[in-house]
Enzyme design. Structure first.
Site, PDB file in Angstrom:
ATOM      1  N   LYS A 181       0.850  -1.552  -0.295  1.00  0.00           N
ATOM      2  CA  LYS A 181      -0.193   0.069  -0.079  1.00  0.00           C
ATOM      3  C   LYS A 181       1.060   1.061   0.444  1.00  0.00           C
ATOM      4  O   LYS A 181       2.347   1.251   0.306  1.00  0.00           O
ATOM      5  CB  LYS A 181      -0.878   0.178   1.496  1.00  0.00           C
ATOM      6  CG  LYS A 181      -2.157   0.751   1.205  1.00  0.00           C
ATOM      7  CD  LYS A 181      -3.453  -0.330   0.291  1.00  0.00           C
ATOM      8  CE  LYS A 181      -4.524   1.007  -0.239  1.00  0.00           C
ATOM      9  NZ  LYS A 181      -5.760   0.037  -0.423  1.00  0.00           N
ATOM     10  N   ASP A 225      -7.217   4.274  -4.678  1.00  0.00           N
ATOM     11  CA  ASP A 225      -7.999   4.189  -2.716  1.00  0.00           C
ATOM     12  C   ASP A 225      -8.279   5.207  -3.137  1.00  0.00           C
ATOM     13  O   ASP A 225      -8.453   6.032  -3.651  1.00  0.00           O
ATOM     14  CB  ASP A 225      -6.790   3.053  -2.074  1.00  0.00           C
ATOM     15  CG  ASP A 225      -7.308   3.077  -1.173  1.00  0.00           C
ATOM     16  OD1 ASP A 225      -7.747   1.865  -0.874  1.00  0.00           O
ATOM     17  OD2 ASP A 225      -7.594   3.871   0.387  1.00  0.00           O
TER      18      ASP A 225
HETATM   19  P1  NDP Z   1     -13.275   8.332  -3.039  1.00  0.00           P
HETATM   20  O1  NDP Z   1     -12.015   8.512  -1.964  1.00  0.00           O
HETATM   21  O2  NDP Z   1     -13.594   7.277  -3.934  1.00  0.00           O
HETATM   22  O3  NDP Z   1     -14.462   7.604  -1.703  1.00  0.00           O
HETATM   23  C1  NDP Z   1     -14.180   7.813  -0.212  1.00  0.00           C
HETATM   24  C2  NDP Z   1     -15.520   8.402   0.150  1.00  0.00           C
HETATM   25  O4  NDP Z   1     -15.819   7.940   1.760  1.00  0.00           O
HETATM   26  C3  NDP Z   1     -15.782  10.067   0.203  1.00  0.00           C
HETATM   27  O5  NDP Z   1     -17.169   9.988   0.219  1.00  0.00           O
HETATM   28  C4  NDP Z   1     -14.663  10.724   1.467  1.00  0.00           C
HETATM   29  O6  NDP Z   1     -16.101  11.185   1.242  1.00  0.00           O
HETATM   30  C5  NDP Z   1     -15.620   9.570   2.176  1.00  0.00           C
HETATM   31  N1  NDP Z   1     -14.718   9.492   3.195  1.00  0.00           N
HETATM   32  C6  NDP Z   1     -12.918   9.375   3.554  1.00  0.00           C
HETATM   33  N2  NDP Z   1     -12.712   9.831   4.309  1.00  0.00           N
HETATM   34  C7  NDP Z   1     -13.670   9.893   5.093  1.00  0.00           C
HETATM   35  C8  NDP Z   1     -13.669  10.877   7.030  1.00  0.00           C
HETATM   36  N3  NDP Z   1     -12.308  10.387   7.111  1.00  0.00           N
HETATM   37  N4  NDP Z   1     -14.876  10.512   7.172  1.00  0.00           N
HETATM   38  C9  NDP Z   1     -15.578  10.842   6.518  1.00  0.00           C
HETATM   39  N5  NDP Z   1     -15.711  10.190   5.090  1.00  0.00           N
HETATM   40  C10 NDP Z   1     -15.473   9.679   4.096  1.00  0.00           C
HETATM   41  O7  NDP Z   1     -12.123   6.297  -2.076  1.00  0.00           O
HETATM   42  P2  NDP Z   1     -12.933   4.435  -2.099  1.00  0.00           P
HETATM   43  O8  NDP Z   1     -14.044   4.475  -2.630  1.00  0.00           O
HETATM   44  O9  NDP Z   1     -12.006   3.925  -3.521  1.00  0.00           O
HETATM   45  O10 NDP Z   1     -12.641   4.580  -1.189  1.00  0.00           O
HETATM   46  C11 NDP Z   1     -13.197   4.022   0.081  1.00  0.00           C
HETATM   47  C12 NDP Z   1     -12.771   2.792   1.039  1.00  0.00           C
HETATM   48  O11 NDP Z   1     -12.808   1.733   0.286  1.00  0.00           O
HETATM   49  C13 NDP Z   1     -11.624   3.191   2.045  1.00  0.00           C
HETATM   50  O12 NDP Z   1     -11.314   2.728   3.308  1.00  0.00           O
HETATM   51  C14 NDP Z   1     -10.714   2.261   0.914  1.00  0.00           C
HETATM   52  O13 NDP Z   1      -9.539   1.702   1.154  1.00  0.00           O
HETATM   53  C15 NDP Z   1     -11.610   1.468   0.418  1.00  0.00           C
HETATM   54  N6  NDP Z   1     -11.383   0.448  -0.609  1.00  0.00           N
HETATM   55  C16 NDP Z   1     -11.211   0.989  -2.504  1.00  0.00           C
HETATM   56  C17 NDP Z   1     -10.823   0.069  -3.594  1.00  0.00           C
HETATM   57  C18 NDP Z   1     -11.019   0.727  -4.169  1.00  0.00           C
HETATM   58  O14 NDP Z   1     -10.927  -0.327  -5.452  1.00  0.00           O
HETATM   59  N7  NDP Z   1     -11.661   1.593  -4.397  1.00  0.00           N
HETATM   60  C19 NDP Z   1     -10.454  -1.330  -2.836  1.00  0.00           C
HETATM   61  C20 NDP Z   1     -10.758  -2.158  -1.409  1.00  0.00           C
HETATM   62  C21 NDP Z   1     -10.674  -0.826  -0.552  1.00  0.00           C
HETATM   63  P3  NDP Z   1     -15.854  13.292   0.468  1.00  0.00           P
HETATM   64  O15 NDP Z   1     -16.597  12.761  -1.280  1.00  0.00           O
HETATM   65  O16 NDP Z   1     -16.401  13.721   0.992  1.00  0.00           O
HETATM   66  O17 NDP Z   1     -14.583  13.227   0.244  1.00  0.00           O
HETATM   67  O1  2IT Z   2      -8.129  -1.943  -0.779  1.00  0.00           O
HETATM   68  C1  2IT Z   2      -7.413  -2.608  -2.036  1.00  0.00           C
HETATM   69  O2  2IT Z   2      -7.977  -3.003  -1.626  1.00  0.00           O
HETATM   70  C2  2IT Z   2      -7.811  -0.850  -3.111  1.00  0.00           C
HETATM   71  N1  2IT Z   2      -7.728   0.377  -2.740  1.00  0.00           N
HETATM   72  C3  2IT Z   2      -7.461  -1.973  -4.433  1.00  0.00           C
HETATM   73  C4  2IT Z   2      -5.951  -2.462  -4.434  1.00  0.00           C
HETATM   74  C5  2IT Z   2      -5.815  -3.044  -6.283  1.00  0.00           C
HETATM   75  O3  2IT Z   2      -3.862  -2.993  -6.031  1.00  0.00           O
HETATM   76  O4  2IT Z   2      -6.729  -2.571  -6.804  1.00  0.00           O
END
Ligand code: NDP
Ligand code: 2IT
Length: 448
Positions: A129, A169
């Site tokens: 990461k 992420d």
């Molecule tokens: P994005 O940046 O696309 O979206 C994150 C969302 O969460 C936004 O709406 C943001 O608000 C909100 N957010 C972030 N931090 C906070 C906080 N401290 N308090 C309240 N709301 C918060 O990220 P992802 O959707 O990609 O990721 C979301 C989660 O999923 C993370 O934990 C990530 O590690 C996990 N994840 C992501 C993967 C991926 O493929 N993208 C794969 C597996 C896990 P705002 O819109 O106001 O910024």
């Molecule tokens: O937390 C996760 O699994 C991710 N942000 C996706 C990682 C990836 O390599 O697609």
């Protein structure tokens, strides 16, 4: 305290001493240690080889300065990170997070978790990461581009299509991955699958954008089915409004659920009529194009906006934390259980505090932990790597079918290692299933 608890506390005391002040990292390791330390009683070979001790230390931590110039001509400095946790079963693989206030401890917790998650997918991927304390909010596209180019100018020497393959992420989506990939390509003078989540015009894969959210709902579907239930007709609440949340909501709508809430860093909307497919398109445009706040949704559709709140107090059958770590407290978990929530699937990484997980596990609520429930994203990244290596692209239907199959396999592995007396402990199942494959590889390599 019995012998196993003493063993766990002794192990954790050492970990805390070696990694002072890194609470989120301690939390992630303890959650896995709760499952692994008792399991080691059945596998003295793993115990003698100190496999878990070795897996609690990253292979390598890379930290670097990222200097860049903003639109006003000011020189800005951020810190870049890449934590390469384990390449025991495949090249390092995991996302990049750009968010103000992130620290090394956050990347260590995420790299550790990623190692078990990637193993659980069944694909040959190690764990890593990285990211930066750069805040992409309120920055122009050009500023984001200059930052990404500077970040990659250092990172590129540490990654490669067979070494380490980053992805997105929090704060790293299609725009950022494109700038990062463009700079890598330029520096390395190679067009390879070194990042995943790329645009479809330059080696990206169908379904990758949707994969984490869809996969999370597939996990819930399998968990409910295993217990004689289904998603159709249920109400749901989802936190977050980013990539994972959007496609969790999309799949829930498709499978007949009514989604009552979403949230972002400013607060939460409560839409009692349900977020329709059309309203979801509004959210996608709001978040990925205009980069605005959900307060705008509340105004557009005349619904309530709860400033600074998360959706957990809204009664619903199903809950999907899809924003960030530690967003479900012990009290939130009690509230959800009290309101009759029958299933929780974690789209975000480690969104529930340990005391909250304990509440779900003591209740009839079914609980799918993040390393199982959100593994569809990285699994589809694995499929993007395969397509890049073969220099071909699979169709959307084929990829969705593969993702569906991978999530069913993950559910099956959780049941295999977590079922006893007719009850499935998905936390234990995911931890042990993820651990065993990595441990077997490490045993085979000897001591290192
Ligand atoms: P994005 O940046 O696309 O979206 C994150 C969302 O969460 C936004 O709406 C943001 O608000 C909100 N957010 C972030 N931090 C906070 C906080 N401290 N308090 C309240 N709301 C918060 O990220 P992802 O959707 O990609 O990721 C979301 C989660 O999923 C993370 O934990 C990530 O590690 C996990 N994840 C992501 C993967 C991926 O493929 N993208 C794969 C597996 C896990 P705002 O819109 O106001 O910024
Ligand atoms: O937390 C996760 O699994 C991710 N942000 C996706 C990682 C990836 O390599 O697609």
């Amino acid at each position: 305290m019995n012998r196993q608890q003493t063993g766990l506390e002794h192990f954790m005391a050492g970990l805390v001493r070696r990694n002072p002040g890194e609470e989120v990292f301690h939390q992630a390791v303890r959650e896995v240690a709760n499952s692994i330390i008792p399991f080691l009683k059945t596998r003295p070979d793993y115990k003698e080889a100190s496999i878990f001790e070795r897996l609690s230390e990253p292979d390598r931590v890379i930290m670097f300065r990222v200097g860049w110039e903003d639109d006003q001509g000011n020189i800005r400095v951020n810190r870049g990170y890449r934590v390469q946790w384990s390449n025991a079963i495949g090249p390092y693989k995991g996302g990049l997070r750009f968010q103000k206030d992130v620290t090394l401890a956050v990347f260590k917790f995420l790299g550790f978790e990623q190692t078990f998650k990637n193993s659980l997918t069944g694909l040959p991927m190690g764990g890593a990461k990285g990211g930066s304390d750069f805040n992409p909010k309120c920055k122009s596209d050009r500023e984001v581009m200059r930052f990404c180019q500077s970040f990659m100018s250092e990172l590129f020497r540490h990654i490669g299509p067979n070494t380490d393959i980053p992805a997105g992420d929090i704060g790293v989506g299609a725009r950022e991955v494109s700038y990062l990939f463009g700079q890598y390509k330029r520096l390395a003078n190679q067009f390879t699958g070194v990042l995943t989540g790329k645009g479809l015009a330059f080696g990206g894969s169908e379904i990758r954008v949707e994969a984490t959210g869809y996969g999370c709902v597939y996990m819930m579907e399998d968990m409910l089915k295993h217990h004689g239930k289904s998603i159709d007709g249920k109400t749901a609440i989802v936190s977050g409004a980013g990539n994972v949340a959007q496609y969790t909501v999309e799949k829930l709508i498709e499978l007949g659920a009514k989604v009552l809430a979403m949230s972002d860093s400013s607060g939460c909307i409560h839409d009692p009529d349900g977020i329709s497919a059309e309203k979801l398109e509004y959210v996608k445009e709001l978040k990925t194009v205009r980069r605005g706040s959900l307060t705008e949704y509340a105004k557009e559709y005349g619904v309530k906006f709860h400033k600074g709140k998360r959706p957990w107090a809204i009664a619903a059958d199903l809950a999907f934390p899809c924003a960030t770590q530690n967003e479900v407290s012990e009290d939130d978990a009690r509230e959800l259980v009290k309101n009759g929530c029958m299933g929780v699937a974690e789209g975000a990484n480690m969104p529930t505090v340990q005391a909250g997980i304990d509440v779900f596990q003591d209740a009839p609520t079914l609980f799918a932990p993040s390393k199982a429930a959100n593994a569809g994203g990285v699994a589809t990244s694995g499929l993007e790597m395969t397509q890049n290596s073969m220099r071909l692209s699979w169709s959307r239907d084929e990829l969705n079918e593969r993702l569906r199959g991978i999530m069913a396999d993950i559910h099956g592995r959780c049941v295999r290692y977590g079922e006893s007396d007719g009850r499935v402990d998905y936390v234990q199942g995911a931890n042990i299933a993820g651990f065993v494959k990595v441990a077997d590889a490490m045993l085979a390599y000897g001591i290192m």
